[in-house]
Motif scaffolding. Sequence first.
Motif, short mmCIF file in Angstrom:
data_model
loop_
_atom_site.label_atom_id
_atom_site.label_comp_id
_atom_site.label_asym_id
_atom_site.label_seq_id
_atom_site.Cartn_x
_atom_site.Cartn_y
_atom_site.Cartn_z
N LEU A 7 -36.43 0.53 -13.33
CA LEU A 7 -35.79 -0.61 -14.01
C LEU A 7 -34.63 -0.15 -14.87
O LEU A 7 -33.68 -0.91 -15.11
CB LEU A 7 -36.81 -1.36 -14.86
CG LEU A 7 -37.94 -2.06 -14.13
CD1 LEU A 7 -38.96 -2.62 -15.12
CD2 LEU A 7 -37.39 -3.17 -13.25
N LYS A 10 -31.15 -0.13 -13.01
CA LYS A 10 -30.55 -1.37 -12.53
C LYS A 10 -29.31 -1.73 -13.35
O LYS A 10 -29.25 -1.49 -14.54
CB LYS A 10 -31.56 -2.51 -12.60
CG LYS A 10 -32.69 -2.36 -11.61
CD LYS A 10 -33.50 -3.61 -11.54
CE LYS A 10 -34.53 -3.46 -10.43
NZ LYS A 10 -35.18 -4.71 -10.15
N PRO A 11 -28.31 -2.34 -12.70
CA PRO A 11 -27.08 -2.75 -13.41
C PRO A 11 -27.34 -3.78 -14.51
O PRO A 11 -26.59 -3.86 -15.48
CB PRO A 11 -26.20 -3.34 -12.31
CG PRO A 11 -26.77 -2.87 -11.03
CD PRO A 11 -28.21 -2.57 -11.26
N SER A 12 -28.40 -4.55 -14.38
CA SER A 12 -28.70 -5.56 -15.39
C SER A 12 -29.05 -4.94 -16.74
O SER A 12 -28.91 -5.59 -17.78
CB SER A 12 -29.84 -6.47 -14.92
OG SER A 12 -31.00 -5.71 -14.65
N LEU A 13 -29.49 -3.68 -16.74
CA LEU A 13 -29.81 -3.00 -18.00
C LEU A 13 -28.56 -2.87 -18.87
O LEU A 13 -28.61 -3.15 -20.07
CB LEU A 13 -30.42 -1.63 -17.75
CG LEU A 13 -30.63 -0.79 -19.01
CD1 LEU A 13 -31.76 -1.36 -19.85
CD2 LEU A 13 -30.90 0.65 -18.67
N GLU A 14 -27.46 -2.45 -18.28
CA GLU A 14 -26.22 -2.29 -19.06
C GLU A 14 -25.78 -3.62 -19.64
O GLU A 14 -25.32 -3.68 -20.79
CB GLU A 14 -25.12 -1.67 -18.21
CG GLU A 14 -25.32 -0.20 -17.99
CD GLU A 14 -24.11 0.46 -17.38
OE1 GLU A 14 -22.97 0.12 -17.78
OE2 GLU A 14 -24.31 1.33 -16.53
N GLY A 15 -25.92 -4.69 -18.89
CA GLY A 15 -25.57 -6.02 -19.39
C GLY A 15 -26.44 -6.43 -20.55
O GLY A 15 -25.95 -6.99 -21.54
N MET A 16 -27.73 -6.12 -20.46
CA MET A 16 -28.65 -6.45 -21.54
C MET A 16 -28.30 -5.66 -22.81
O MET A 16 -28.28 -6.21 -23.91
CB MET A 16 -30.10 -6.14 -21.13
CG MET A 16 -31.11 -6.48 -22.21
SD MET A 16 -32.77 -5.89 -21.84
CE MET A 16 -32.58 -4.12 -22.07
N GLU A 18 -25.36 -4.41 -23.63
CA GLU A 18 -24.09 -4.92 -24.17
C GLU A 18 -24.32 -6.24 -24.91
O GLU A 18 -23.71 -6.48 -25.95
CB GLU A 18 -23.06 -5.09 -23.06
CG GLU A 18 -22.53 -3.79 -22.51
CD GLU A 18 -21.87 -2.92 -23.55
OE1 GLU A 18 -21.17 -3.46 -24.44
OE2 GLU A 18 -22.08 -1.70 -23.51
N GLU A 19 -25.19 -7.08 -24.39
CA GLU A 19 -25.51 -8.34 -25.06
C GLU A 19 -26.18 -8.09 -26.41
O GLU A 19 -25.87 -8.77 -27.40
CB GLU A 19 -26.43 -9.17 -24.16
CG GLU A 19 -26.71 -10.56 -24.67
CD GLU A 19 -27.57 -11.35 -23.70
OE1 GLU A 19 -28.45 -12.07 -24.19
OE2 GLU A 19 -27.36 -11.23 -22.48
N HIS A 46 -26.81 5.43 -22.88
CA HIS A 46 -26.32 4.07 -23.10
C HIS A 46 -26.29 3.69 -24.58
O HIS A 46 -25.76 2.65 -24.93
CB HIS A 46 -27.19 3.06 -22.35
CG HIS A 46 -27.18 3.25 -20.86
ND1 HIS A 46 -26.11 2.89 -20.08
CD2 HIS A 46 -28.09 3.78 -20.03
CE1 HIS A 46 -26.37 3.18 -18.83
NE2 HIS A 46 -27.57 3.72 -18.76
#
Length: 104
Positions: A7, A10-16, A18-19, A46
Amino acid sequence: TNQSGELLLKPSLEGMLEEMKASYDLVIFNTAPILATDDTPTLAPHFDGVLMVIRAQFTSAKLTQNALNALYQRQVNVLGLILNCVDTETPDYYYYRYPKYYAA
């Protein structure tokens, strides 16, 4: 999931992350020991910085050096080390005979 480490890739980790950075002044992650799994060294780059906690009279200097090397190899910004579980009653702990002054 049985493969929780995947998990973190996954690319969604970087988005999370940054949010979270945009929404909060300070975000603290309490992760697994650095050498126990590859999760922490994978996640740490990160972050803006890492504080490493070392348990006094339990974590050896060799394990500490190996953990720091694992972080440095991934170009992690190590902000500092925290030494906890220090026995403040040992005679070598204090300086100028003020043991309670130096105890947190």
